[in-house]
Design an enzyme around this catalytic site. Structure first.
Site, short mmCIF file in Angstrom:
data_model
loop_
_atom_site.label_atom_id
_atom_site.label_comp_id
_atom_site.label_asym_id
_atom_site.label_seq_id
_atom_site.Cartn_x
_atom_site.Cartn_y
_atom_site.Cartn_z
N CYS A 176 0.85 -1.20 0.00
CA CYS A 176 0.00 0.00 0.00
C CYS A 176 0.88 1.25 0.00
O CYS A 176 1.56 1.51 0.99
CB CYS A 176 -0.88 -0.06 1.25
SG CYS A 176 -1.57 1.50 1.79
N CYS B 229 0.50 3.57 2.98
CA CYS B 229 1.13 3.05 4.20
C CYS B 229 2.63 3.36 4.20
O CYS B 229 3.19 3.79 5.21
CB CYS B 229 0.92 1.55 4.33
SG CYS B 229 -0.82 1.06 4.53
#
Length: 130
Positions: free
Chosen positions: A47, A50
């Site tokens: 991600c 993230c």
């Protein structure tokens, strides 16, 4: 002061979450950080949000004077997370929409929340700690 970090997966999240709720002490800040799993090939999260947010969150917590416990909850690989019936998407307590999500947990409820589009902003993270 720094922070104490506890890691959990879908499989052991309930146990880890109960332990931080049970062992919560006065003046302790409890944060839940929901993240995507790391890609074994790169060692980085699959991600991009993230990857962007994690270092800012950790740096902000390191600088904080607060006694903080951070429960990092790894939501799984991309197909697991994308499933609309992912346990943390449908959990009444969290109702996650995106990753990462940083939640301040106090007295059994959400006291503050940063969604994926703002979890990398240091000033917002600091405000969540206040």
């Amino acid at each position: 002061m720094g922070f104490t970090q506890i890691d959990a997966t879908l499989e052991n999240f309930s146990t880890a979450f109960e332990s931080i709720e049970t062992n919560n002490v006065k003046d302790q800040v409890t944060l839940l950080l929901f993240l995507a799993d790391k890609d074994p090939a790169s060692g980085l999260s699959w991600c991009p949000d993230c990857v962007r947010a994690e270092p800012v969150i950790y740096k902000t917590l390191e600088k904080s004077e607060k006694n903080t416990v951070l429960l990092r909850a790894f939501a799984g690989n991309r197909p697991t997370w994308r499933n609309p019936s992912h346990p943390w998407r449908v959990d009444e307590r969290f109702r996650l929409k995106g990753l990462p999500t940083l939640i301040r947990w106090r007295d059994g409820a959400i006291a503050g929340r940063l969604e994926d589009n703002e979890a990398h902003i240091e000033s917002r993270i600091s405000k969540l700690l206040e």
